[in-house]
Design a protein around this motif. Structure first.
Motif, PDB file in Angstrom:
ATOM      1  N   GLU A 101       0.776  -1.222   0.000  1.00 44.54           N
ATOM      2  CA  GLU A 101       0.000   0.000   0.000  1.00 44.54           C
ATOM      3  C   GLU A 101       0.818   1.288   0.000  1.00 44.54           C
ATOM      4  O   GLU A 101       0.295   2.323  -0.349  1.00 44.54           O
ATOM      5  N   VAL A 142      -0.505   6.042  -5.293  1.00 44.70           N
ATOM      6  CA  VAL A 142      -0.148   5.110  -4.223  1.00 44.70           C
ATOM      7  C   VAL A 142      -1.258   4.061  -4.089  1.00 44.70           C
ATOM      8  O   VAL A 142      -2.436   4.391  -4.013  1.00 44.70           O
ATOM      9  N   GLY A 144      -2.336   2.140  -1.874  1.00 47.45           N
ATOM     10  CA  GLY A 144      -3.206   2.137  -0.711  1.00 47.45           C
ATOM     11  C   GLY A 144      -4.420   3.048  -0.890  1.00 47.45           C
ATOM     12  O   GLY A 144      -5.415   2.895  -0.194  1.00 47.45           O
ATOM     13  N   PHE A 145      -4.335   3.968  -1.839  1.00 44.90           N
ATOM     14  CA  PHE A 145      -5.407   4.946  -1.980  1.00 44.90           C
ATOM     15  C   PHE A 145      -6.274   4.778  -3.223  1.00 44.90           C
ATOM     16  O   PHE A 145      -7.201   5.541  -3.414  1.00 44.90           O
TER      17      PHE A 145
END
Ligand code: ADP
Ligand code: MG
Lengths: 269, 294
Positions: A101, A142, A144-145
């Motif tokens: 992430e 990124v 994770g987003f």
């Protein structure tokens, strides 16, 4: 003489966690080369454990194949390490969209490239972006987003980067919107057809799985309780009852009970 | 005013070296979750190894290269011998092992190289300062800073752009997922120790150039701890900002506070600062806060 060669055959394996917790009690599954096979079953049936036994990730959780054998392209693999098995071309896509992430989408993909034998990282990325154009747009974000669907695409794309022969998919549809599920499964079927990647698909979404895979196994409490072509399974009364939700009974009773009940009923009539 | 700027530049230059050592620290923590308290000794060993090569007549830059290579070998050896068996053990146990390791390595250094202060002879960089405007910068500080920053950037590029570096970051993020792609955590741990040893070793060699080489370099290596914690234990940019901050603080404390609290204040001040800072920002400047998404 078999008509199709199997890329994977699991022969009557027994699996234990921590040497005592017996989870798989004699599971046999075959995946033909270039095929898609579905493995169905309720929560806790042992589907993920089956996949981990194949990929070797079982050892991380102190699990072990204590009986039976797993053969990949004729080689016994159940004593090999996860790294060795990955190098042979079996990649498990773990359930729950486990992206790295803090890395970007493209960096996630590049990690998959570390096993690449032929071609460059660039070729691998081009291939992934060809099948998942959405990832090209999100490449510098990124991981994770990005959205759940994009994360699922990232982990499948990451597996694709390793040039796998067999991909083990653990509940790729979980928690995704129907539109996205549709999109992802279309891509999976294309990958299977065009890149000749064999797929063992674990799903709780039975309807979806039976439409994608021509052959399926049904698992319950560590045993395979049924296997057949998807055509036949779709017509099977028990499957209809318990998994396709076409009747009320399945909601409360276990599959075995339904089957038992059905059998008796058939005797009576 | 002149004194102020002199102190500031010296602080920044030394801070660059701290940043390099801090990077080693961050790497091991990021990849394996271990706070390596033997880092000071790795710094010390690096200084002695470079010094030994240099004393044998090997040119300085080559000595640094040799130190890098020895760093790789020692890093892997130490990881394999002392830490590999501890994979999966409670993290505190592993950290305690690094404490034991630090005593062991310190003893080993005393045994091999003795305890006298030794200097690089002939001096590599002149201690003579050069002047830019009203600023006097000593040449040894300047070049040490440049070397440290270059090496720092090389390591960062390795992490950011190579598949090996990315695999290490991936393991830091999700070990099982990385393993599912064939990335071996054992390999990553060993690699992180190798790189940490390289970074710390060269940092030690540069510090040794400035102050001479003796056991106190080990303490300087430990002084980097506040820098690392300040930046957030797993943040690479944090290592650089933390390193510079500690370098600057340390020098200001030395210049302005030494008169009031003679002895030691230079060494203690960064720790005091860290303690206060952490009260307000417990994850450091850029430490990971887990990404939560809906
Ligand atoms: N690491 C583990 N240690 C002990 N038992 C486990 C472990 N993982 C799974 N199990 C048990 O094995 C059974 C099957 O789990 P799993 O394979 O995850 O099922 P599924 O994927 O079909 O939901 C469950 O009863 C679960 O509690
Ligand atoms: Mg599961």
């Amino acid at each position: 003489m078999e008509a199709v060669e199997n890329i994977l055959s699991i022969n009557n394996i027994e699996v234990k966690y921590h040497e005592v917790i017996l989870v798989l009690k004699g599971v046999s599954i075959e995946v033909p080369r270039g095929g898609i096979v579905a493995l169905l079953g309720a929560n806790g049936a042992g589907k993920s454990t089956t996949l981990k036994s194949i990929s070797g990730l079982l050892k991380v959780e102190v699990g072990e194949v204590t009986d039976g054998a797993i053969e990949f392209e004729g080689v016994r693999i159940h004593k090999k390490t996860a790294v060795e098995i990955a190098k042979m071309g079996i990649i498990q896509v773990i359930e729950g969209r486990r992206v790295f992430e803090h890395l970007t989408v493209e960096e996630n993909l590049k990690v998959g490239a570390h096993l690449r034998k032929t071609g460059s990282v660039r070729d691998g990325l081009d291939l992934v972006y060809h099948y998942f154009p959405r990832l090209l747009q999100k490449r510098s974000e990124v991981a994770g987003f990005v959205s759940g669907g994009e994360q699922q695409m990232t982990v499948v794309g990451r597996a694709l980067m390793t040039e796998p022969k067999l991909v083990l998919l653990d509940e790729p549809s979980m928690g995704l919107a129907p539109m996205l599920i549709h999109e992802i499964f279309n891509i999976l079927m294309k990958l299977n057809k065009e890149e000749r990647i064999s797929i063992l698909l674990v799903e709780q979404n039975v309807k979806l799985a039976l439409n994608v895979a021509p052959y399926a196994y049904v698992m319950e409490t560590g045993r395979i309780v049924m296997d057949d072509t998807s055509e036949k399974l779709k017509e099977n009364e028990d499957i209809k009852d318990f998994y396709l939700g076409l009747s009320e009974k399945g909601k409360t009773k276990s599959f075995a009970e339904v089957k038992h009940y059905k059998r008796r009923k058939r005797w009576l009539t | 005013m002149e004194l102020f700027f002199m102190t500031l530049t010296t602080g920044i230059m030394v801070g660059g070296i701290y940043a390099l050592v801090a990077l080693g620290w961050v790497l091991i923590f990021k990849c394996s979750g271990v706070l390596n308290l033997a880092m000071g000794e790795l710094t010390l060993i690096g200084a002695y190894v470079t010094l030994s090569f240099y004393s044998m007549g090997v040119p300085f830059v080559l000595s640094i290269l040799c130190t890098l290579i020895i760093g790789i070998v020692l890093g892997i050896l130490i990881e394999r011998i002392f830490l590999d068996k501890l994979i999966g053990e409670p993290i505190l146990a592993v950290i305690m092992v690094t404490v034991g390791l630090s005593f062991f390595l310190k003893g080993l250094v005393g045994f091999i190289w003795g305890t006298d202060t030794r200097v690089f002879e002939p001096a590599i960089f002149s201690l003579k300062p050069f002047t830019i405007g009203f600023l006097k910068i000593s040449i040894v500080y300047f070049w040490s800073f440049v070397l440290a920053i270059v090496l720092f950037l090389v390591f960062v590029a390795f992490f950011k752009y190579t598949r090996w570096g990315l695999s290490m970051q991936a393991t830091a993020d999700d070990e099982t997922a990385a393993l599912s792609l064939g990335v071996s955590a054992r390999f990553v741990y060993a690699a992180s120790w190798a790189i940490a040893f390289m970074a710390a070793g060269v940092g030690g060699a540069l510090l040794g150039n400035i102050n001479g080489v003796n056991i106190s370099i080990g303490y300087l290596g430990l002084l980097v701890l506040p820098a690392v914690v300040l930046g957030g234990l797993n943040s690479v940019p944090g290592a650089i900002v933390g390193g510079l901050t500690i370098g600057i603080l340390q020098n200001f404390a030395g210049t302005y506070l030494d008169g009031f609290f003679p002895g030691g204040v230079k060494e203690i001040f960064p720790f005091a600062f860290m303690a206060v800072f952490l009260l307000f920002k417990p994850y450091g400047l850029w430490g990971w806060i887990k990404i939560e998404r809906m």
